[in-house]
Write an enzyme that holds these catalytic residues in place. Sequence first.
Site, mmCIF file in Angstrom:
data_model
loop_
_atom_site.group_PDB
_atom_site.id
_atom_site.type_symbol
_atom_site.label_atom_id
_atom_site.label_comp_id
_atom_site.label_asym_id
_atom_site.label_seq_id
_atom_site.Cartn_x
_atom_site.Cartn_y
_atom_site.Cartn_z
ATOM 1 N N ARG A 144 -7.601 -8.767 -13.581
ATOM 2 C CA ARG A 144 -6.786 -7.496 -13.656
ATOM 3 C C ARG A 144 -5.576 -7.648 -14.411
ATOM 4 O O ARG A 144 -5.312 -6.961 -15.263
ATOM 5 C CB ARG A 144 -6.357 -7.196 -12.230
ATOM 6 C CG ARG A 144 -7.457 -6.499 -11.346
ATOM 7 C CD ARG A 144 -8.069 -5.276 -11.778
ATOM 8 N NE ARG A 144 -9.004 -4.642 -10.958
ATOM 9 C CZ ARG A 144 -10.293 -4.463 -11.370
ATOM 10 N NH1 ARG A 144 -10.459 -4.468 -12.566
ATOM 11 N NH2 ARG A 144 -11.361 -3.968 -10.419
ATOM 12 N N HIS A 159 0.953 -1.104 0.155
ATOM 13 C CA HIS A 159 -0.104 -0.038 0.059
ATOM 14 C C HIS A 159 0.973 1.242 -0.146
ATOM 15 O O HIS A 159 0.213 2.314 -0.218
ATOM 16 C CB HIS A 159 -1.153 -0.178 1.189
ATOM 17 C CG HIS A 159 -2.084 -0.999 1.013
ATOM 18 N ND1 HIS A 159 -3.089 -1.206 2.166
ATOM 19 C CD2 HIS A 159 -2.426 -1.946 -0.137
ATOM 20 C CE1 HIS A 159 -4.106 -2.194 1.811
ATOM 21 N NE2 HIS A 159 -3.688 -2.443 0.324
ATOM 22 N N THR A 190 2.715 7.555 -4.187
ATOM 23 C CA THR A 190 4.076 7.844 -4.440
ATOM 24 C C THR A 190 4.617 6.525 -4.828
ATOM 25 O O THR A 190 4.285 5.322 -3.867
ATOM 26 C CB THR A 190 5.031 8.481 -3.619
ATOM 27 O OG1 THR A 190 5.150 7.523 -2.548
ATOM 28 C CG2 THR A 190 4.404 9.830 -3.093
ATOM 29 N N HIS A 201 -4.269 1.544 -7.704
ATOM 30 C CA HIS A 201 -4.598 2.091 -9.052
ATOM 31 C C HIS A 201 -5.821 2.964 -8.619
ATOM 32 O O HIS A 201 -6.487 3.616 -9.498
ATOM 33 C CB HIS A 201 -5.164 0.783 -9.777
ATOM 34 C CG HIS A 201 -4.008 0.048 -10.638
ATOM 35 N ND1 HIS A 201 -3.260 -0.806 -9.996
ATOM 36 C CD2 HIS A 201 -3.639 0.354 -11.710
ATOM 37 C CE1 HIS A 201 -2.459 -1.500 -10.763
ATOM 38 N NE2 HIS A 201 -2.592 -0.774 -11.911
ATOM 39 N N ASP A 244 8.628 5.282 0.692
ATOM 40 C CA ASP A 244 8.753 6.432 1.757
ATOM 41 C C ASP A 244 7.856 6.389 2.690
ATOM 42 O O ASP A 244 7.659 7.149 3.402
ATOM 43 C CB ASP A 244 8.619 7.649 0.848
ATOM 44 C CG ASP A 244 7.504 7.553 -0.025
ATOM 45 O OD1 ASP A 244 6.538 6.519 0.205
ATOM 46 O OD2 ASP A 244 7.002 8.607 -0.964
ATOM 47 N N ARG A 294 -4.916 -5.395 -17.802
ATOM 48 C CA ARG A 294 -4.014 -4.480 -17.764
ATOM 49 C C ARG A 294 -2.566 -4.955 -18.729
ATOM 50 O O ARG A 294 -1.669 -4.561 -18.588
ATOM 51 C CB ARG A 294 -3.489 -4.184 -16.331
ATOM 52 C CG ARG A 294 -4.331 -3.539 -15.314
ATOM 53 C CD ARG A 294 -3.936 -3.590 -13.999
ATOM 54 N NE ARG A 294 -5.003 -3.087 -12.881
ATOM 55 C CZ ARG A 294 -5.270 -3.247 -11.751
ATOM 56 N NH1 ARG A 294 -4.291 -3.815 -11.195
ATOM 57 N NH2 ARG A 294 -6.237 -2.700 -11.000
ATOM 58 N N TRP A 320 7.898 5.599 -4.400
ATOM 59 C CA TRP A 320 9.028 5.385 -3.593
ATOM 60 C C TRP A 320 8.762 4.796 -2.483
ATOM 61 O O TRP A 320 7.617 4.542 -1.966
ATOM 62 C CB TRP A 320 9.567 6.774 -3.197
ATOM 63 C CG TRP A 320 9.854 7.890 -4.169
ATOM 64 C CD1 TRP A 320 9.313 8.784 -4.429
ATOM 65 C CD2 TRP A 320 11.031 7.616 -5.241
ATOM 66 N NE1 TRP A 320 9.515 9.681 -5.718
ATOM 67 C CE2 TRP A 320 10.878 8.736 -6.318
ATOM 68 C CE3 TRP A 320 11.809 6.799 -5.598
ATOM 69 C CZ2 TRP A 320 11.712 9.103 -7.203
ATOM 70 C CZ3 TRP A 320 12.627 6.878 -6.455
ATOM 71 C CH2 TRP A 320 12.536 8.164 -7.376
ATOM 72 N N SER A 375 4.678 6.062 2.566
ATOM 73 C CA SER A 375 3.385 6.587 2.064
ATOM 74 C C SER A 375 2.004 5.989 2.647
ATOM 75 O O SER A 375 1.158 6.557 2.744
ATOM 76 C CB SER A 375 3.237 7.003 0.715
ATOM 77 O OG SER A 375 3.311 5.924 0.043
#
Lengths: 444, 603
Positions: free
Chosen positions: B460, B144, B199, B149, B203, B464, B201, B205
């Site tokens: 999916r 996560h 993001t 998406h 990081d 995709r 990254w 998030s």
Amino acid sequence: MVLDFKHASIPEGVRFTAQVGVPNVVQGLFRKREKVVAVAGLVQADQLAYGCTASLVKKYGPEPFWVRLVTEEALLVHHPDDIRRVLEGSPTPFASDPDAKRKGMSAFQPTALTLSRGDLWADRRSFAEAVLDTGRPIHRLGQRFAAVAVEEADAVLGLGRPVTWADVHEAFQRLTRRVVIGADAADDTALSDELGALMDAGNKMPGKPAAGYEDFHAHLQKYVDTPDPEALTGLVAAAPHTDDEETDAAGQLIHWLFAMGDTLPANLVRTLAVLAGHPLQLAEVRAELTGKRLTAAKSVAGAAYLAGCILDTMRLWPTTALFGRVTTEDVRFPQGELVPAGSQVLIHNLFNHRNRERIPYADRFAPEEWVTGGASDDWSFNFFSNGPQGCPGAGLSVFLGQAFLGRLLTQADPVVTSGPHPRPGKPLAYTLDLNALEIDLQPR
Amino acid sequence: MPSIRGIITGTNAAVWRTVNKAGVPWHKLPGPAGALNLAALREDLRHDNLHETRDDIVEEEIADLPPYRTYDGTRQDPYDAQMGSAGTRFGRNFALDQTKAEDPPRLLSPSPREVSRRLFWRDEFQPATGLNVLAAAWIQFQNHGWFGHGTNDPERRIDIELAADDNWSEDPMVVERTTADRTQDPEDGRPATYLNKVTHWWDGSSIYGSSQDQNRVMRAGEDGKMLLIDGKLPLEEDPVLAGIDRTGFNDNYWVGLSLLHTLFVKEHNAICDMLRKSYPSWDDERLFLTARLVNAALMAKIHTVEWTPGILNTPVLQTGMHANWYGALPQWAKATRLITKTLDLEAGAGIIGSELKHHGASFAITEEFISVYRLHPLIPDDYAIHDHRTGALIEEVEFNSLMGNDTRAAVDKYGWSDLMYHFGTEHPGKITLHNHPRALMDHTRVTGQHVDLGTIDVLRDRERGVRRYNDFREQLRMPRVTSFDKLTPDPAWNAEIRDVYNGQIDDVDLQVGLLGEKPPTGFGFSDTAFRIFILMASRRLKSDRFFTRDYTPEIYTAQGLDWIDRHTMADVVVRHFPELAPALEGSANAFAPWRKSTPGGAA
């Protein structure tokens, strides 16, 4: 699963033991050994101790860390937040009776409040607070005590020659006997000598009452049994105590006798020496005292800047360089680190009070920080300890110091004629050897 | 003129290509040889399996490069301000002509619902005995922070006809399509791309959010801390999200996520306390930004050296993942480490602190990566909650009672300690066929949508443009599976797959192949998935300047680097749940099952 603090290495522990632990012990834990203190000054032991702790803190801080002291690892706590946690958590789970202290103090004060735990501690603490008027702006006998302090200061002024530590010590022991015990004990120098001998024995950490303790206690008990209404003994009867044998009122007086009679004058002589070399601060003290009657308790207590001078001297040259606590149970610090029950926790006043990384005024005389700054709220400074086990007589001690010094400084100009000259402009030395000092109190 | 590094890595790759072609896979090789083979595979993957999807790249050196992670992930790369930021495209691991979406009728052939019902349905829970449920929640927690998406497009639906014996709640089953990339020119003729709403990254998030606005409402406003109310995250105010924590990413929320989101918000706040001790003059913002750097790196380290070797439990991976972070060479071999660092030989001194490199495509999480991380079998259906002190059973509950709008009620009912104890001591599901959680195959989302996650897992990929299993393997230079008999070690399953796919081996979906494939010994998932993994796990570090050139005391503080270096997942758990220390006693990896308390006895 043990989340632990960092551990200093064995060589670092050897260095810590040699530079911090050993000098602290050999100079005398309870009564300073004059010659050893002089040698320690020559080899700049306090500076080495500061440097040792500073380098360890830089490497292992900002959290507490384990460092070996002789054979056992102790937790060195140095950040004010952690010091606060420990001292606010006294006496449980951080008891104030680590082994060395218990063994030493048992020689001359086996029933000391600071060695007590649990209900016994609460009992003795409430007794001490009741007699010493802990937390009150002025002790109820303040007026009388101020007069005694002024009289003893006048006696020092009347010597007519430069005064030494021994002179002030002697005067203060008399002052202490008058304040704690009463007028009848004013000239009972034998009592102070007996305590001195017992404290010398305490330096050897015998772990039991030293020879002569029973006689000394009986000596004191006689005074307690014939109290002086103008001294602290006069307040004993009304103070709460559950059972006299448990509280041991006479035993509690011992701490006040040496804290007031030995430790306080040491700080006052240093304050005098510092003010002699700091004319601006001396002028500020005098300005504050102008027109004040130092036999009036309110005037004495209101001399906040003078109090700041005494407190900052205590910060700069703490009489207790290193003190400890011991955990009574497993303790987890906020980041989860576990400190097992029975661990020794060390607080290095000599470093904490001068920590240049934290304290902008670390190495200069800064009484103003105690008046308008944040020094009073900084848990780095623990010359009176802090928290629930903070010195219950701190207020009275400073008050007596204000009255005594106030009198000297309104009557005379202090000039250091021998020994160290602490002056502004460069960092103050870590050591200020009392025994080397000679101060001329030149009449104004 | 080839570089020294190029010569060394090129030679290594050539040698192992030959060995592998001779039929000896990397996982059959002894330790050091296996590690060198993996290094070679990663080199090839970096060369052939990173493909650009963006067409908005502006390369220009950024003058005032922020010394912290920005809220939306912009200005992280020194030359490409948008790289990796929220709202940019997912990348691809395969050439773009290999990423075309499947259209009907192939999109629905065979029926993804039938694939799910017949191959994914959990007849009986198959546990992964080397792991605990915390490991399952952890990967969702990390995912996560890497990709999302976003909300699907209710206007574009895929209708799936049901089989006669299927009693699903509606016929046809309706699945909303993934929201299209509106930045793409529909006339450009290129395969569809999708945007990452978070993001890319690493990081954190998932707890910090992917925009400043989102982050601000989660902040305490002092000392750099995140907001906690009575030790819990604040709740969402939207009635649809009642009972769900307000956090950086809270889609598909459940107790497992609540535990980890809360745990790492607490960790963030502990880091703030630690930093404030050393830097008392720092303001709220600086403390927050620095603590975020440290917390994100700690999560990355835990994932790299604990979670990954936990799920891929072989000596080669233990060494390899350790080497990814710390390097294989010991710290005292300073000179040799320096040489390997200079030559950018990551195995020597690790990726951390090495040179920043993107290997030919701007950093982005890829659609193929997302596919191999569909690890839903990890989720158990049944949860027997025990008292962490006594081991006594408190209650047996099903997954549905621990998720969505019931999340907070479950946390309040059972308490952090007993829930965390459960996650630490019980096994997740094995990543295999016939082990999808039943609850997720018959799942009602907080929006009221009724979904079968097994169907969605298959659909999916097709939607995709993620290739089916054999094509996927070919793109990774792995041999195609030529016979149904070789798909899985279970002949009955092979027969079922043959039946579902009507004998067409090349039609077998990626998810079926990944779940059926026999993993290398000690592995929790397939070697095919692992190929994407070794590429992307390293890339998440190697492409991030905060793990490479800016992994320095100047950016993180010395205390911050020390915090990352010293602490493990077990430390984090014990720091915030000290009562669980006995359960973690002797644990070498917090994602392996902890010690259980037995009724009447201690842990």
